[in-house]
Write an enzyme that holds these catalytic residues in place. Sequence first.
Site: not given
Ligand SMILES: *Cc1c(COP(=O)(O)O)cnc(C)c1O
Length: 399
Positions: A128, A213, A242
Amino acid sequence: MSALYGTYARSGLAFERGEGMRLYDQHGREYLDFHSGVAVNALGHGDPHLVGALKAAADKVWHTANTFTIPEQERLARRLVDATFADAVFFTNSGAEALECAIKTARHHFFAKGQPDRYEIIAFTGSFHGRTLGTIAAAGNPDYLEGFGPPVPGFKHAHPGDLEAVKALITPQTCAILIEPVQGEGGATAMSNEFLQGLRALCDAHGMLLILDEVQCGFGRTGRFFAFEWAGITPDIVAVAKAIGGGFPLGACLARGEVAASMVPGTHGSTYGGNPLASAVGNAVLDRILAPGFIEHVEAMGQRLAWHLQQLAQKYPEQVLELRGKGLLAGIRIAPPVRDVVTRLRDDHGLLAMSAGDNVLRLLPPLIVTEADIEEAIGRIGAVFEAIGTGSTAAATAE
Ligand SMILES: *Cc1c(COP(=O)(O)O)cnc(C)c1O
């Protein structure tokens, strides 16, 4: 009837105040937070240092633009560079934007080297990366791509853990490999050190970039500042968000200097990214996370959580199918429908937890969690397993 888009199956629950690990709803009911607003509230709720930093920043200039120097942003970037592999930082408001910057940086690096056709990125199933058109194509989850027209081209997908499959996807067009060291949404799945080392070696052998990521698993959550540190590798680009803002919208793309060098004026931008308010809070978060002993506390609590989860698994073998994750990004693949368990935990036991792919119960407590909090949460999860009982999986109502 809500005036909002119906993009979330929202609960009616609204929180009025928070303190540390606890949240309180409109009726004063207390909840133990093992959700952290999806790994965002790394320092829990109402941290005085963060509140103070935001209030002080609010008395100064709220916003200018990135065409001016923003001293708090300069300072945050310098501190991130000093603390990590990176030489340069681009600030965003969210994780998806941090990923967009990471993808653009990788592609543009090869464009600037005279290889404009080298734009393909190998990513992984179950990942994701956000909800923009670019990041849904990067993750390749068909559920999120359906109905939104042709996916952004240039992404191929392999099964995580399968190095041979990755090798088979490499072509002269491949510019990078993109992976979450611990998949969050996909099911709290930690990549092995060997696999991450294998990806690094493939990138080195083929002159490709390694993009990580760490939006969910980074910023201390696994017991290291970055999750990739467990594998002893060095990436080329890392996306974070985050926890970096502790609840204030902030994200960042970190890169090695040579990789970021082609991102010159005109190549990328953001109106708000790293604005004075966000950067002030970002610096305050970093004060706390880089303080001596903080990450060590996270590592210790991650180990305690893993131990208590093992006890839980032994006690409830019918319900607990597999333990997953790393540090304070923990997952329990369970037999009963996870949505039902999450609802019961919240409504009957005042514990906030999350679901993840693969019917996984995901635990993401603030990093300030104590062992007493962990024992309390495990007790409540056990109580739900008791209530559901053995062999009554079918009786649990699907939402
Ligand atoms: C939450 C998340 C995203 C996206 O972040 P947003 O602030 O919602 O755009 C991307 N990669 C990972 C692994 C995530 O957990």
